[in-house]
Design a protein around this motif. Structure first.
Motif, PDB file in Angstrom:
ATOM      1  N   ARG A  88       0.804  -1.253  -0.133  1.00 47.72           N
ATOM      2  CA  ARG A  88       0.021   0.029  -0.011  1.00 47.72           C
ATOM      3  C   ARG A  88       0.816   1.502   0.210  1.00 47.72           C
ATOM      4  O   ARG A  88       2.011   1.319   0.885  1.00 47.72           O
ATOM      5  N   VAL A  89       0.423   2.233  -0.981  1.00 50.01           N
ATOM      6  CA  VAL A  89       1.507   3.419  -0.796  1.00 50.01           C
ATOM      7  C   VAL A  89       0.443   4.345  -0.037  1.00 50.01           C
ATOM      8  O   VAL A  89      -0.944   4.867  -0.339  1.00 50.01           O
ATOM      9  N   ILE A  90       1.112   5.029   0.750  1.00 45.39           N
ATOM     10  CA  ILE A  90       0.573   6.266   1.863  1.00 45.39           C
ATOM     11  C   ILE A  90       1.265   7.471   1.673  1.00 45.39           C
ATOM     12  O   ILE A  90       2.711   7.393   1.747  1.00 45.39           O
ATOM     13  N   PRO A  91       0.634   8.409   1.632  1.00 47.24           N
ATOM     14  CA  PRO A  91      -0.864   8.502   1.153  1.00 47.24           C
ATOM     15  C   PRO A  91      -1.261   8.188  -0.135  1.00 47.24           C
ATOM     16  O   PRO A  91      -0.531   8.132  -1.023  1.00 47.24           O
ATOM     17  N   GLY A  92      -2.524   7.798  -0.071  1.00 45.80           N
ATOM     18  CA  GLY A  92      -3.104   7.307  -1.641  1.00 45.80           C
ATOM     19  C   GLY A  92      -3.033   8.258  -2.697  1.00 45.80           C
ATOM     20  O   GLY A  92      -2.728   9.444  -2.370  1.00 45.80           O
ATOM     21  N   ARG A  93      -3.028   7.620  -3.889  1.00 46.17           N
ATOM     22  CA  ARG A  93      -2.579   8.575  -5.030  1.00 46.17           C
ATOM     23  C   ARG A  93      -3.946   8.228  -6.103  1.00 46.17           C
ATOM     24  O   ARG A  93      -4.449   7.276  -5.985  1.00 46.17           O
TER      25      ARG A  93
END
Length: 584
Positions: A88-93
């Protein structure tokens, strides 16, 4: 050939956008005839447009159409981004613009619903008014003159019986899609280009170990671009990916359902994916085009995909079409009924074409970046990954993607006051913010947008500030507004009074010191006045267009009401006859 009775409006194309026009026209008491070359009642219509964002939800709500759509929809208020390792990439894109939409009180934010169900809801509301779709009917010829009084003569063919008949209409609306017969028949230039990029979209019932199966997700694949994961209604999921040049060189131009499924499974890796069934799939070439004009003839207008096409990268197709229909509907009605000057209709083309051009400009960039390529002429930053650049573009366009930040330039109906703008934060052409107000007596909460439904009427909102201070100017202002409403068709101009009160429990007349102008609402803790930046000592008068955009503002008082009257006379026709029908 038989001659059909004349109608006020002929709509060609009975998709959601064409139906929205027909619904508004019929509800206003005008006659409408709507045709479509497809079988609208029997053919299964899967796929295509599916997302309704916040502003479109507001517009549909103001037309009284949102409730039925809500019953059949899946709501998305979260989004997630995963890299090609499944982390998961944080913050979302990218899709995080659907989250935390705070600038609207409407319960709808992002609604996922297959187009056929959205269409069914609008069609049912149209039918409840007595409307009928003439499907399996296509337009084959148009006749018109330079004189708008002559209207438009359309020859149409019933594809069941192969017979032709003619329909004369005062106005013709082309809502017949990207391959519009109306646009092509009138030789309207469709400006833009088709790119080499191709995308695959596939809808179906799936099983997967993706952690967030019923939320928006983007999967940053190195082989399939920025992969879309979008949950739809009825447990269906849409998966979209780029049919890259590498895939084209491997498989060629002929793509089958089996190939589309196989590559969808590859696209979402490292997550597992199994299709229990496939409802719909498509391979399409991205074309970003806009019609040179949306009103190629005084009696002919284009809406929706008939006048603009682009990728589904930001899911703006249906949303842009809804905005078109809600911008055009009230203008068409007021001109048809003789309540407004013909010049009003011309503002539809200028306002909505500029909006579509902004969508297309954005779409050119994001559709290329989603394919892991750099747009031509775009500077490539050395310190940012391509997916971060894509995310930055989506962040910058958040207000535009949700529709809440769309505004229109100054024109005939968006006018700066010569005596000063009394609402510092909301100028002409801007969407009016949705706010909570209180009904007198019951103190029930009502949203401003719910109190001002789109019924093809002009609202005059008097923000009277603190009545203990503004009391001397309230009575003459109310009298002036009441007098103003009598100068136009009955019910066309509807006044409202918004009062900032510390004690919301006192009566209306007691609070104002006079009989109010129109309906009255209390502004709890002066929140609405603060949002509009209205000085509680002076108040303000705001003119609200039927589609929820501000047209004009002025300070409360005789001069302010005079300025409002001058503004309205710029596009409305004064009522010099008795017995005109009300449009309310």
């Amino acid at each position: 050939m038989t001659l059909e009775s004349s109608v006020d409006v002929l709509v060609i194309g009975a998709g959601p956008v064409g139906l929205l026009i027909a619904y508004q026209v019929l509800r206003a008491g005008c006659s409408v005839h709507i045709i479509d070359k497809d079988d609208k009642y029997q053919s299964a219509q899967y796929g295509r447009a599916n997302a309704i964002y916040a502003r479109s939800a507001e517009l549909l709500d103001q037309l009284g159409l949102a409730d039925d759509i809500v019953q059949q929809s899946h709501f998305v208020r979260e989004s997630y981004t995963y890299n090609d390792k499944g982390e998961r990439v944080i913050p979302g894109r990218v899709w995080n613009f659907v989250e935390n939409v705070a600038d609207t009180k409407c319960a709808l934010r992002s609604v996922e619903n297959a187009r056929r169900y959205i269409e069914e809801c609008i069609r049912d509301s149209f039918a409840a008014l007595g409307g009928k779709i003439h499907d399996l009917t296509e337009c084959v010829r148009l006749e018109y003159t330079v004189d708008p009084a002559d209207g438009v003569m359309a020859t149409v063919k019933d594809l069941r019986t192969r017979t032709e008949y003619t329909i004369r209409s005062k106005y013709l609306v082309g809502a017949d899609g990207g391959q519009s017969f109306v646009r092509r028949y009138l030789n309207v230039p469709f400006e833009g280009e088709r790119t080499e990029d191709q995308w695959i979209r596939i809808d179906g019932k799936v099983k997967s170990n993706i952690p967030t199966p019923r939320a928006y997700a983007s999967i940053e694949s190195t082989k399939h671009g920025n992969v879309l994961w979008a949950p739809l209604d009825r447990g269906v999921t849409r998966i979209g990916y780029v049919y890259t040049s590498e895939l084209r060189s491997r498989y060629g131009a002929k793509v089958t359902k089996e190939l589309a499924v196989r590559e969808a499974i590859e696209a979402v890796k490292p997550f597992d994916l199994e299709f229990e069934r496939v409802d719909w799939w498509t391979l399409y070439i991205i074309g970003q085009r806009v019609a040179a004009t949306y009103q190629p003839h005084s009696g002919i207008v284009l809406v929706g995909d008939a006048c603009h096409t682009h990728s589904s990268g930001a899911a703006q197709g249906l949303n842009t079409g809804v905005a078109d229909a809600c911008n055009l509907g009230w203008k068409l009605i007021l001109v048809l009924k003789g309540f407004a000057k013909d010049d009003l209709l011309a503002t539809y083309s200028t306002e909505r074409r500029a909006a579509a051009q902004r969508v297309i400009e954005f779409d050119r960039k994001i559709s290329t970046l989603m394919a892991n390529k750099w747009p031509e002429g775009m500077e490539r930053p050395a310190d940012k990954h391509i997916n971060q650049v894509l995310a930055d573009l989506f962040d910058d366009a958040k207000g535009y993607n949700t529709g809440l930040g769309i505004s229109y330039e100054e024109n005939l109906i968006n006018v700066q006051s010569p005596i000063g703008n009394a609402c510092s934060s909301v100028g002409p052409g801007a969407r009016v913010p949705d706010l909570d107000l209180l009904k007198p007596g019951t103190l029930e909460v009502i949203r401003l947008h719910a109190a001002t439904p789109n019924r093809a009427v002009i609202y005059i909102l008097a923000f009277v500030g603190d009545p203990r201070i503004t009391l001397p100017s309230i009575s003459p202002s109310s009298a002036a507004v009441d007098n103003l409403t009598q100068k136009f068709a009955r019910g066309l101009v509807q006044p409202m009074t918004v009062v900032a009160l510390a004690n919301n429990r006192i009566g209306v007349e007691e609070a104002l010191g006079c009989l109010p102008s129109g309906r009255v609402y209390y502004d709890r803790r002066s929140e609405a006045h603060r949002r509009f930046e209205v000085d509680l000592r002076y108040g303000a008068v705001l003119v609200l267009r039927p589609d929820g955009y501000v047209g004009f503002t002025a300070k409360m008082g005789a001069d302010g009401v005079d300025a409002v009257e001058a503004y309205l006379k710029g596009f409305l026709i004064e009522d010099t006859q008795d017995g005109k029908k009300s449009v309310s």
